[in-house]
Design a protein around this motif. Structure first.
Motif, PDB file in Angstrom:
ATOM      1  N   SER A 110       9.629   3.537  -9.180  1.00 46.92           N
ATOM      2  CA  SER A 110       9.448   3.138 -10.588  1.00 46.92           C
ATOM      3  C   SER A 110      10.072   4.154 -11.537  1.00 46.92           C
ATOM      4  CB  SER A 110       7.959   2.977 -10.901  1.00 46.92           C
ATOM      5  OG  SER A 110       7.319   4.228 -10.933  1.00 46.92           O
ATOM      6  N   LEU A 111      10.334   5.368 -11.028  1.00 45.67           N
ATOM      7  CA  LEU A 111      10.866   6.427 -11.902  1.00 45.67           C
ATOM      8  C   LEU A 111      12.380   6.586 -11.782  1.00 45.67           C
ATOM      9  CD1 LEU A 111       8.105   9.115 -11.221  1.00 45.67           C
ATOM     10  CD2 LEU A 111       8.273   7.593 -13.178  1.00 45.67           C
ATOM     11  N   GLN A 112      13.041   5.709 -10.990  1.00 45.27           N
ATOM     12  CA  GLN A 112      14.491   5.837 -10.826  1.00 45.27           C
ATOM     13  C   GLN A 112      15.234   5.208 -12.003  1.00 45.27           C
ATOM     14  OE1 GLN A 112      15.465   7.816  -8.391  1.00 45.27           O
ATOM     15  NE2 GLN A 112      13.301   7.891  -7.811  1.00 45.27           N
ATOM     16  N   SER A 113      16.335   5.857 -12.388  1.00 42.46           N
ATOM     17  CA  SER A 113      17.240   5.415 -13.466  1.00 42.46           C
ATOM     18  C   SER A 113      16.572   4.585 -14.558  1.00 42.46           C
ATOM     19  CB  SER A 113      18.443   4.652 -12.884  1.00 42.46           C
ATOM     20  OG  SER A 113      18.000   3.580 -12.100  1.00 42.46           O
ATOM     21  N   PRO A 114      15.742   5.209 -15.389  1.00 44.51           N
ATOM     22  CA  PRO A 114      15.089   4.481 -16.484  1.00 44.51           C
ATOM     23  C   PRO A 114      16.118   3.993 -17.502  1.00 44.51           C
ATOM     24  CG  PRO A 114      14.202   6.720 -16.236  1.00 44.51           C
ATOM     25  CD  PRO A 114      15.455   6.640 -15.436  1.00 44.51           C
ATOM     26  N   PRO A 115      15.790   2.927 -18.259  1.00 43.66           N
ATOM     27  CA  PRO A 115      16.730   2.450 -19.279  1.00 43.66           C
ATOM     28  C   PRO A 115      16.774   3.418 -20.470  1.00 43.66           C
ATOM     29  CG  PRO A 115      14.691   1.184 -19.344  1.00 43.66           C
ATOM     30  CD  PRO A 115      14.571   2.119 -18.204  1.00 43.66           C
ATOM     31  N   TYR A 116      17.878   4.146 -20.599  1.00 47.96           N
ATOM     32  CA  TYR A 116      18.054   5.067 -21.712  1.00 47.96           C
ATOM     33  C   TYR A 116      18.938   4.432 -22.769  1.00 47.96           C
ATOM     34  CZ  TYR A 116      16.332   8.838 -18.648  1.00 47.96           C
ATOM     35  OH  TYR A 116      15.585   9.638 -17.830  1.00 47.96           O
ATOM     36  N   GLY A 117      18.870   4.990 -23.975  1.00 42.42           N
ATOM     37  CA  GLY A 117      19.764   4.544 -25.030  1.00 42.42           C
ATOM     38  C   GLY A 117      19.069   3.642 -26.027  1.00 42.42           C
ATOM     39  N   ARG A 118      19.784   3.408 -27.141  1.00 42.68           N
ATOM     40  CA  ARG A 118      19.187   2.582 -28.194  1.00 42.68           C
ATOM     41  C   ARG A 118      19.485   1.106 -27.945  1.00 42.68           C
ATOM     42  NH1 ARG A 118      20.911   4.957 -33.805  1.00 42.68           N
ATOM     43  NH2 ARG A 118      22.611   5.881 -32.620  1.00 42.68           N
ATOM     44  N   GLY A 119      18.630   0.255 -28.489  1.00 51.04           N
ATOM     45  CA  GLY A 119      18.875  -1.183 -28.401  1.00 51.04           C
ATOM     46  C   GLY A 119      18.284  -1.823 -27.159  1.00 51.04           C
ATOM     47  N   THR A 122       5.830  -1.294 -15.974  1.00 47.99           N
ATOM     48  CA  THR A 122       5.918  -1.157 -14.516  1.00 47.99           C
ATOM     49  C   THR A 122       5.314   0.173 -14.072  1.00 47.99           C
ATOM     50  OG1 THR A 122       7.957  -2.409 -14.595  1.00 47.99           O
ATOM     51  CG2 THR A 122       7.528  -1.191 -12.574  1.00 47.99           C
ATOM     52  N   VAL A 123       5.710   1.239 -14.777  1.00 46.42           N
ATOM     53  CA  VAL A 123       5.197   2.562 -14.404  1.00 46.42           C
ATOM     54  C   VAL A 123       3.685   2.604 -14.590  1.00 46.42           C
ATOM     55  CG1 VAL A 123       5.327   5.040 -14.873  1.00 46.42           C
ATOM     56  CG2 VAL A 123       7.386   3.654 -15.006  1.00 46.42           C
ATOM     57  N   MET A 124       3.198   2.025 -15.690  1.00 44.94           N
ATOM     58  CA  MET A 124       1.752   2.047 -15.961  1.00 44.94           C
ATOM     59  C   MET A 124       0.975   1.315 -14.871  1.00 44.94           C
ATOM     60  SD  MET A 124       1.360   3.883 -18.521  1.00 44.94           S
ATOM     61  CE  MET A 124       2.837   4.752 -18.986  1.00 44.94           C
ATOM     62  N   GLU A 125       1.552   0.192 -14.396  1.00 42.26           N
ATOM     63  CA  GLU A 125       0.894  -0.544 -13.307  1.00 42.26           C
ATOM     64  C   GLU A 125       0.717   0.353 -12.093  1.00 42.26           C
ATOM     65  OE1 GLU A 125       2.972  -4.176 -12.367  1.00 42.26           O
ATOM     66  OE2 GLU A 125       2.780  -4.841 -14.448  1.00 42.26           O
ATOM     67  N   VAL A 126       1.762   1.111 -11.780  1.00 44.66           N
ATOM     68  CA  VAL A 126       1.690   2.005 -10.620  1.00 44.66           C
ATOM     69  C   VAL A 126       0.621   3.061 -10.852  1.00 44.66           C
ATOM     70  CG1 VAL A 126       2.967   3.633  -9.194  1.00 44.66           C
ATOM     71  CG2 VAL A 126       4.126   1.635 -10.117  1.00 44.66           C
ATOM     72  N   LEU A 127       0.664   3.697 -12.040  1.00 39.22           N
ATOM     73  CA  LEU A 127      -0.281   4.783 -12.323  1.00 39.22           C
ATOM     74  C   LEU A 127      -1.719   4.283 -12.251  1.00 39.22           C
ATOM     75  CD1 LEU A 127       1.425   6.664 -15.298  1.00 39.22           C
ATOM     76  CD2 LEU A 127       1.712   7.018 -12.855  1.00 39.22           C
ATOM     77  N   GLY A 161       0.802  -1.234   0.000  1.00 37.68           N
ATOM     78  CA  GLY A 161       0.000   0.000   0.000  1.00 37.68           C
ATOM     79  C   GLY A 161       0.825   1.269   0.000  1.00 37.68           C
ATOM     80  N   ASN A 162       2.125   1.153  -0.204  1.00 37.96           N
ATOM     81  CA  ASN A 162       2.998   2.334  -0.237  1.00 37.96           C
ATOM     82  C   ASN A 162       3.031   2.891  -1.662  1.00 37.96           C
ATOM     83  OD1 ASN A 162       4.976   4.228  -0.100  1.00 37.96           O
ATOM     84  ND2 ASN A 162       6.544   2.884   0.782  1.00 37.96           N
ATOM     85  N   THR A 163       1.964   3.608  -2.043  1.00 38.95           N
ATOM     86  CA  THR A 163       1.867   4.062  -3.431  1.00 38.95           C
ATOM     87  C   THR A 163       2.927   5.116  -3.762  1.00 38.95           C
ATOM     88  OG1 THR A 163       0.131   5.535  -2.627  1.00 38.95           O
ATOM     89  CG2 THR A 163      -0.576   3.579  -3.835  1.00 38.95           C
ATOM     90  N   GLY A 164       3.186   6.014  -2.822  1.00 44.53           N
ATOM     91  CA  GLY A 164       4.191   7.071  -3.060  1.00 44.53           C
ATOM     92  C   GLY A 164       5.551   6.453  -3.315  1.00 44.53           C
ATOM     93  N   GLY A 165       5.927   5.484  -2.483  1.00 40.18           N
ATOM     94  CA  GLY A 165       7.215   4.818  -2.640  1.00 40.18           C
ATOM     95  C   GLY A 165       7.295   4.070  -3.963  1.00 40.18           C
ATOM     96  N   ALA A 166       6.185   3.424  -4.325  1.00 42.46           N
ATOM     97  CA  ALA A 166       6.157   2.661  -5.578  1.00 42.46           C
ATOM     98  C   ALA A 166       6.338   3.591  -6.767  1.00 42.46           C
ATOM     99  CB  ALA A 166       4.838   1.904  -5.695  1.00 42.46           C
TER     100      ALA A 166
END
Lengths: 155, 373
Positions: free
Chosen positions: A62-71, A82-87, A53-58
């Motif tokens: 979920s927004l920490q160090s997203p996978p950037y870059g190509r490939g 993952t982010v969509m599940e939280v939202l 039930g820790n929605t703020g923490g979730a």
């Protein structure tokens, strides 16, 4: 205006290209295994936080160090999910306060995911995303939207 | 000195750039065209005195050297001219500058000593121009490395040697523009000690992409501010080793000006000047300095609102498309008007709406006290 279709950079030996810009913004590319392992372990962590039930923490983790870059298309899709599940699991009434609690960097990342989510309307509930978008724009302003467009570190 | 913004409307088209002479009695403007118009103050307005029509294409930047009363202009025709006022005929005479570039010139600024100037261009270099007595023309040296794209803005350090450049490759850089035989060796600064020509003293990025639209050295020259198309303002302090990026909530800023060592004004697509302040080593957005928003709201009672809705057969008032600022479109240039480099009293802004507005910094103190209420 046929001349507008000519690729003038092709005539230039030393043009500033996609690869160089990506390197400049993202840095050395990480290995695929490393990125995917990170994304998967975060998905687990976020799910545990949601169950408690820790929605703020979730939301924040979920927004920490997203996978950037190509490939990293698979990892990116997984992380977006993952982010969509939280939202989707957060009540509308809570949204405004949760968005306020994020730091400016997390707000920018969230805006990137809102647009990434809206780009695939068959998978995601655009109504929910638009509600988030409205609340986030109230807090972070139009500057936040501009940064989604300029930032080469896409999600 | 009135505290209200002094609005000058020219109605001659968008203002590309503007520059004042030393005593602020003359003003050079370009209205989105290949000509430069020089106006002289007459009463409370401005009257056209000269038209400089030497460029073939769009004039991109103008700078007026206060002490030597020379104007430098640059244009998309890849040329720059230095204009001097001939005292006998009272006409401005151009002299061509050898820029040696093959793309548009985008920005020009005189150095503080007025013995050289720098021209930014789309050919990925900065031409640092100095006068060659032997040949009687302005020659140039190129700063090339490591610029990767069009240079959009420049600012000189008060020591007359260091030059900051904002670039479309998303970087702001500090270079040495030391010309042998012209410059004296500068005193050591936080930017470096040994400074031969083209030394790169720093390379900075906001981290979120976006062309760098504007660069500005602080009054002391010990800090650098730059704004980007990612709606950020970044302040670099090399002595403290700090690079602080403020993610602004507004649209991108195209121009920035230091009022003093602890206050910066930035303006751009939001049509209003915004104030940033240093509070205990931490920079933050303070306020918008255009109070026209409040004025527009005052005087509309609920009764008025409903009457207007009724007369337009509207169900809501939300489709209000008015811009509640003095500038009605993007501001593309801010310059100091009165006061010195360490303490700017008034500043001028010009924009695409064809207005030139002179603002007083007295407003800032007042605006702040209003906010506390």
């Amino acid at each position: 205006m046929a001349f507008r279709k000519i690729d003038i950079d092709a005539l230039e030996e030393d043009a500033l290209g996609q690869d160089e810009l990506d390197f400049q913004e993202i840095g050395e590319a990480r290995s695929r295994q490393e990125v995917e392992a990170q994304v998967n372990s975060r998905a687990q962590e976020v799910r545990t936080l949601l169950q408690r039930g820790n929605t703020g923490g979730a939301l924040s983790s979920s927004l920490q160090s997203p996978p950037y870059g190509r490939g990293f298309e698979a990892a990116k899709a997984r992380n977006t999910q993952t982010v969509m599940e939280v939202l989707n699991s957060i009540k509308v009434a809570e949204v405004a306060q949760l968005v306020k609690n994020l730091n400016p960097e997390e707000q920018d990342v969230l805006m990137k995911y809102l647009y990434a989510g809206m780009a695939a309307p068959e998978q995601n509930n655009s109504g929910v995303l638009l509600a988030w978008h409205e609340k986030l724009t109230e807090v972070a302003g139009q500057g936040c939207i501009v940064r989604v467009i300029t930032d080469r570190r896409t999600v | 000195m009135s505290d209200l913004p002094n609005v000058n409307e020219f109605n001659l088209g968008p203002i590309s750039c503007h520059a004042f002479n030393q005593d602020r009695t003359a003003l050079a403007l370009s209205f989105n065209s290949n000509v430069v118009n020089i106006f002289r103050k007459s009463g409370s307005g401005w009257s056209l005195a000269w038209t400089l029509a030497e460029h073939d294409k769009h004039v991109t930047s103008i700078d007026w050297a206060p002490k030597s009363n020379r104007i430098v202009t640059c244009s998309q025709d890849r040329n720059a001219y230095v204009w001097t006022l001939d005292s006998a005929s009272q006409q401005w005479r151009p002299s061509l500058v050898l820029l040696r570039i093959n793309r548009a010139a985008t920005f020009v600024r005189w150095s503080p000593e007025e013995d050289k100037f720098a021209v930014a261009s789309g050919s990925r270099c900065i031409s640092v121009c100095y006068f060659e007595e032997d040949n009687d023309w302005w020659a140039s040296k190129h700063i090339k490395k490591p610029i990767r794209s069009t240079v959009l803005s420049l600012d000189w350090h008060p020591n007359n040697v260091l030059l900051a450049a904002g670039c479309a490759d998303m970087k702001a850089r500090v270079f040495s523009a030391f010309i042998k035989g012209n410059d004296k060796k500068p005193a050591p600064s936080p930017w470096g000690e040994k400074l031969p020509f083209n030394t790169v003293c720093g390379e900075f990025s906001s981290g979120t992409g976006g062309w760098v639209h504007s660069v500005a050295f602080s009054p002391s020259g010990d800090a650098l501010a730059f704004t980007g198309h990612d709606s950020t303002l970044t302040i670099v302090t090399p002595a403290a080793g700090s690079v602080q990026t403020i993610r602004a909530p507004s649209l991108p800023y195209l121009s920035a000006l230091w009022l003093n060592e602890n206050q910066i004004i930035a303006a751009g697509h939001d049509c209003a000047p915004h104030l940033f302040e240093n509070k205990g080593q931490q920079w933050a957005f303070s306020a918008s300095l255009d109070s026209a928003v409040k004025k527009a709201d005052v005087g509309f009672t609920a009764r008025d609102t409903f009457r207007r809705m009724d007369s337009r057969a509207q169900s809501t008032t939300s489709n209000d498309t008015e811009v509640h600022t003095h500038h009605q479109n993007t501001i593309n240039s801010i310059r100091a008007f009165t006061g010195d480099r360490n303490h700017v009293d008034q500043y001028s802004t010009s924009g695409i709406d064809g207005k030139l507005i002179i603002w007083s910094t007295n407003n800032i103190a007042k605006g702040m006290s209003n906010l506390h209420l």
